[in-house]
Design a protein around this motif. Structure first.
Motif, PDB file in Angstrom:
ATOM      1  N   GLU A 194       0.131   5.619  10.202  1.00 17.12           N
ATOM      2  CA  GLU A 194       0.529   6.099  11.072  1.00 17.12           C
ATOM      3  C   GLU A 194       0.011   7.140  11.355  1.00 17.12           C
ATOM      4  N   ARG A 243      -3.383   3.353  14.496  1.00 12.06           N
ATOM      5  CA  ARG A 243      -3.724   1.689  15.098  1.00 12.06           C
ATOM      6  C   ARG A 243      -3.450   1.470  13.519  1.00 12.06           C
ATOM      7  N   GLY A 244      -2.632  -0.251  13.677  1.00  8.43           N
ATOM      8  CA  GLY A 244      -2.595  -0.485  12.839  1.00  8.43           C
ATOM      9  C   GLY A 244      -1.173  -0.830  12.668  1.00  8.43           C
ATOM     10  N   PRO A 245      -0.589  -1.325  11.341  1.00 10.76           N
ATOM     11  CA  PRO A 245       1.255  -1.343  10.969  1.00 10.76           C
ATOM     12  C   PRO A 245       1.797   0.043  10.764  1.00 10.76           C
ATOM     13  N   ALA A 246       2.474   0.081  11.129  1.00 13.40           N
ATOM     14  CA  ALA A 246       3.915   1.834  10.014  1.00 13.40           C
ATOM     15  C   ALA A 246       3.939   1.048   9.292  1.00 13.40           C
ATOM     16  N   LYS A 247       4.176  -0.431   9.242  1.00 11.33           N
ATOM     17  CA  LYS A 247       4.697  -0.730   7.411  1.00 11.33           C
ATOM     18  C   LYS A 247       3.633  -1.884   7.593  1.00 11.33           C
ATOM     19  N   ASP A 248       3.899  -2.517   5.750  1.00 16.79           N
ATOM     20  CA  ASP A 248       3.407  -3.769   5.282  1.00 16.79           C
ATOM     21  C   ASP A 248       3.932  -4.649   6.152  1.00 16.79           C
ATOM     22  N   VAL A 249       3.141  -5.689   6.789  1.00 17.67           N
ATOM     23  CA  VAL A 249       3.499  -6.909   8.015  1.00 17.67           C
ATOM     24  C   VAL A 249       2.174  -7.796   7.115  1.00 17.67           C
ATOM     25  N   HIS A 250       3.017  -9.341   7.995  1.00 18.62           N
ATOM     26  CA  HIS A 250       2.470 -10.674   7.314  1.00 18.62           C
ATOM     27  C   HIS A 250       1.123 -10.213   7.750  1.00 18.62           C
ATOM     28  N   SER A 251       0.230 -10.947   6.797  1.00 20.66           N
ATOM     29  CA  SER A 251      -1.693 -10.701   6.882  1.00 20.66           C
ATOM     30  C   SER A 251      -2.151 -11.990   8.234  1.00 20.66           C
ATOM     31  N   VAL A 274      -4.106  -7.682  14.706  1.00 24.63           N
ATOM     32  CA  VAL A 274      -3.645  -5.614  14.210  1.00 24.63           C
ATOM     33  C   VAL A 274      -4.613  -5.302  13.499  1.00 24.63           C
ATOM     34  N   GLY A 326      -1.190  -1.356  -0.732  1.00 21.59           N
ATOM     35  CA  GLY A 326      -0.376  -2.997  -0.293  1.00 21.59           C
ATOM     36  C   GLY A 326      -0.075  -3.082  -1.665  1.00 21.59           C
ATOM     37  N   VAL A 352       0.515  -9.328   2.745  1.00 26.01           N
ATOM     38  CA  VAL A 352       0.761  -8.821   3.328  1.00 26.01           C
ATOM     39  C   VAL A 352      -1.105  -7.841   4.402  1.00 26.01           C
ATOM     40  N   LEU A 353      -0.370  -7.464   5.838  1.00 25.90           N
ATOM     41  CA  LEU A 353      -1.267  -6.709   6.476  1.00 25.90           C
ATOM     42  C   LEU A 353      -1.179  -5.092   6.116  1.00 25.90           C
ATOM     43  N   PRO A 354      -1.115  -5.041   4.662  1.00 25.78           N
ATOM     44  CA  PRO A 354      -1.783  -3.137   4.403  1.00 25.78           C
ATOM     45  C   PRO A 354      -0.893  -1.487   5.980  1.00 25.78           C
ATOM     46  N   LEU A 358       7.043  -4.482  14.280  1.00 24.84           N
ATOM     47  CA  LEU A 358       5.436  -4.433  13.634  1.00 24.84           C
ATOM     48  C   LEU A 358       5.768  -3.107  13.131  1.00 24.84           C
ATOM     49  N   GLY A 359       5.992  -2.080  14.128  1.00 20.11           N
ATOM     50  CA  GLY A 359       5.119  -0.684  13.808  1.00 20.11           C
ATOM     51  C   GLY A 359       4.083  -0.477  14.464  1.00 20.11           C
ATOM     52  N   VAL A 360       3.428  -1.322  15.587  1.00 22.21           N
ATOM     53  CA  VAL A 360       2.144  -1.670  15.977  1.00 22.21           C
ATOM     54  C   VAL A 360       2.232  -0.595  17.259  1.00 22.21           C
ATOM     55  N   ILE A 367      -5.915  -4.844  18.311  1.00 18.56           N
ATOM     56  CA  ILE A 367      -7.333  -4.262  18.073  1.00 18.56           C
ATOM     57  C   ILE A 367      -8.227  -5.073  19.652  1.00 18.56           C
ATOM     58  N   ASN A 394      -8.428 -10.082   5.532  1.00 11.16           N
ATOM     59  CA  ASN A 394      -7.983  -9.596   4.997  1.00 11.16           C
ATOM     60  C   ASN A 394      -7.671  -8.354   3.930  1.00 11.16           C
ATOM     61  N   GLU A 399      -5.882  -7.458   1.026  1.00 11.82           N
ATOM     62  CA  GLU A 399      -3.874  -7.274   1.135  1.00 11.82           C
ATOM     63  C   GLU A 399      -3.332  -6.358   0.200  1.00 11.82           C
TER      64      GLU A 399
END
Lengths: 503, 503
Positions: free
Chosen positions: A245, A249-257, A263, A352, A361-363, B320-322, B326, B345, B347
């Motif tokens: 947030e 960059r990166g996700p705003a919530k945990d997404v699949h790793s 990402v 995470g 997950v990708l935290p 994804l909130g992205v 990259i 990654n 986790e």
């Protein structure tokens, strides 16, 4: 005086001491306190005092968890009233409430007391004895100890000081000094509002006339040795937070790793930012523009040399589970480092998935809980500003620096009457105290030692405990080592100190 | 055939389709299945099938928590029996038990099925609907969905395949292929014992004659598009553990953080070691001697170009909130990276104090939970060996590398009959499927595609869901978008696929 020879003031030896004391008492002048009578009261009140401490431990106040702060302040106020403080107030702050109390003994001198009524967090699952039950258990090598959260940090020693006031009163003696008590409920989160308490006009006015302020402590090590500390490092506690947030960059919530391939990762960002804060070995602060620590002074070095010789390195290593000091330093040099070097420590890492096993997950967020210890010459605000500027300069300006508490270092001169009275008392009790430049642990003494009050500040009290901030925190109640004072000995050490201060 | 024109097979359109189908059925040869009758059964059994899925979700098996694995295997076995598998066995492994089942339909061809009966961990506090209740709720933009752990990963699609078998039988039709089912209970911890199951002589013998093995899946995206994936990346899940005990430096238990000035920190050691594993931006693996990923092939690039054009970048970003991929890559290049690049990654990070606020400890231990994704040409064991060697070479040989699971990448040729039958079925159902080189997520297809079995392997199934491994995991039951199949449509997609495979 009979107690001058007593190296142990436990309840078992008190009976025989009493016989001598009664004879001595008859010979004492009217102006001299009847210490034997006070000691008798301490012995008689032992069970009541222990119960008072146990009841207090049963009510944990934990600021970090918003647990029982109001109740803790009210309980602290009640304990002060019962111990003879005539004026007791609960003072609200922007954080947890404090307690301000005064005991006017009609004495010439006034002494300040700094108490904390809060305790550190605990996880009962990690304890061998329930942390709120304050059970008395046998601890091999130490004797009968009380196990509970706050037993040594700081309810045990504080309750012993209150027990001293009970004993003096019930022995129909006069408390030898007037007392000004300030108690806070946020010590364990870095005392963010201690200045709001202490700088209130009525509190500051009451403190201004004191010979200094001390906090009750169990100052003996496991072998009975006592150091008189002349200060404490400062501390800053903060969280470094990397998040998608804030980063953008990166996700705003945990997404699949699996998405790591496309990402960005806030957790890696945190690692990369942390990596810049200390040297490769983790031991030297490498924050750009960080306040410089002065070289250790010749005086501090001399104090450390004496102290190191008096302390048992192997015992300390065994207690801590440490095999080597930083850089494989010798004991004395390790202690020099302890008193003179600033630190950046990772208290905790949270990001995470933190449960058992793994979770792909990708935290979106990762946090490092940090504490930084400051030596004299460094200011908390400068340290925080340098950290923020360092992160911004390295391109990590998005990483949040959330300071939760902390304070500047504190220092008191060895010749301050508050300190000299400690030395005199300890020597009179048959101990051989030594000076220590400053505690590596922190307490908000700066609020007393810095302007506008500019008072002496320190810790005092006999007795031994351990496990502060850890499971199975304990205070020795009936020691197996005759050089260590138990609970009643701790109470008597406060009686002696107050009389010394009143001189 | 009437269903060839149906782009949506929901329960509401089935009634009218049925009228057409009955007419068509009368004209069909005796060898043709009565798909209309099967579809009618699917509609009639809708509530029973949904209930079957809900009951299954109510029993979570979580290998990482040692939760309900035996019960989960028994439940899986019962579900297989009820769906018509004549021979069903629970097979023990060194880990959690698996299930092996066969359905002999007297058909010419045999098809393998790969199921998982385990689900990912969950924290009910993070869910808006209880994760085990599998409630049907309205999800804006999607329609009526089932929210529950395992709804899409993977009990929902698997139950839809079982529902297809129920419907075929109750329509008095013949299952068009023989089936060999292998179900495991450790998929979510990286399938550490899948080879023990699949390579058992009786299982391997049963699988050897199949046209390939597929896993039921909800393969449609939110707009109904379907990709046919030709493989999956490999994965290794592991923990990196820095500890005072293994290091021989730092404390053997958490000690007071003030001691950082003289005691080494395992948490800093972990940070320093982690720092060496990836580039500054966290996106390129920098492990010495790590297996090299081949450049993306022209064929893969062409597939990605088609797929990227078919997918809605903004929708994926919003999901994804992205905000940025990259390196700010364009959509197509980000997808090329997704299918072609290995990853390391984080986790999870766990060390010291992880609760609210701070706690002044110097932790004796810190852990990074890591997953590494592997592309074809890389082997799990080589990746782990390179990591260990890298750490040792950099002086971090004391950091434990605890591998909990993982497997090699898997790949199947586009012209494999298992895959061609997918394309044919999807086209016949009015969809416009496209190939995808490999999933970035992982599944243990290698155990089927690698020697000694060397079978085709993939995923198949219509329907849409989301939130795998996250809170509020869901499967669309009654879609608002007519291009997306609901639960009954998913069931019918399996009916169609099995008949196509039987040809």
């Amino acid at each position: 005086m009979p107690h001058a020879r007593a190296v142990r003031l436990s309840r078992w030896t008190l009976a025989s001491a009493l016989t001598l004391a009664m004879a001595a008492s008859a010979a004492a002048s009217a102006a001299e306190p009847d210490l034997a009578a006070i000691r008798d009261q301490v012995t008689r009140q032992h069970d009541v005092s222990i119960k008072r401490l146990q009841d207090w431990i049963a009510l944990p106040s934990i600021a970090a968890e918003n647990l029982n702060s109001r109740q803790g302040a009210e309980y602290m106020a009640r304990l002060a009233r019962e111990a003879g403080f005539q004026k007791v107030e609960i003072l609200d702050t922007d954080g947890k409430p404090g307690v301000f109390a005064t005991l006017d003994a009609g004495a010439a001198k006034t002494v300040g007391l700094y108490f904390m009524y809060d305790v550190k967090q605990y996880d009962p699952a990690e304890w061998t004895s329930p942390p709120l039950e304050a059970r008395l258990v046998d601890k091999p090598g130490l004797g009968k100890v009380m196990v509970g959260r706050g037993a040594v940090n700081q309810k045990g020693p504080e309750s012993a000081l209150l027990a001293a006031l009970h004993a003096i009163r019930d022995a129909h003696e006069k408390v030898p000094v007037n007392l000004v008590l300030v108690a806070e409920g946020e010590e364990e989160i870095g005392s963010p509002h201690i200045a709001q308490l202490v700088h209130r006009p009525e509190v500051a006015a009451a403190l201004r006339d004191t010979v200094g302020v001390f906090m009750p402590a169990a100052s003996q090590d496991a072998e009975g040795a006592v150091q008189v500390s002349l200060g404490a490092k400062g501390v800053v506690e903060l969280e470094l937070v990397a998040s998608g947030e804030k980063w953008g960059r990166g996700p705003a919530k945990d997404v699949h790793s699996s998405l790591k391939a496309m990402v960005d990762s806030p957790a890696w960002r945190l690692v990369k930012a942390l990596n810049t804060l200390v040297s490769e070995d983790g031991n030297t602060v490498t924050i750009d523009g960080y306040p410089k620590a002065p070289a250790i002074s010749a005086g501090d070095k001399a104090m450390v040399a004496v102290a190191a010789a008096r302390r048992n390195e192997e015992r300390v290593k065994a207690q801590l589970g440490v095999k080597h000091w930083i850089d494989d330093l010798a004991w004395q040099q390790a202690n020099e480092r302890l008193v003179s070097q600033p630190t950046v420590n990772i208290e905790g890492l949270v990001g995470g998935y933190t449960g058992p096993g793994g979770k792909t997950v990708l935290p979106h967020r990762a946090v490092a809980k940090i504490d930084m210890r400051l030596v004299p010459g460094m200011k908390k605000d400068d340290a925080v500003a340098a950290l923020k500027s360092h992160l911004a300069k390295r391109g990590y300006g998005d990483i949040e620096v959330n300071v939760s508490g902390g304070y500047d270092p504190t220092q008191t001169a060895a010749d301050a009457p508050l300190v000299q009275a400690q030395m005199a008392t300890l020597k009179r009790l048959g101990l051989d105290p030594f000076f220590w430049p400053r505690n590596a642990g922190s307490y908000p003494g700066f609020v007393f030692t810095d302007k506008p009050l500019s008072l002496a500040s320190g810790h005092f009290g006999l007795g031994h405990g351990g496990g502060a901030h850890a499971p199975d925190e304990f205070l020795v109640i009936e020691p197996s080592n005759p050089k260590v004072q138990g609970y009643d000995g701790a109470v008597m050490s406060f009686v002696e100190y107050l009389y010394e201060l009143g001189k």
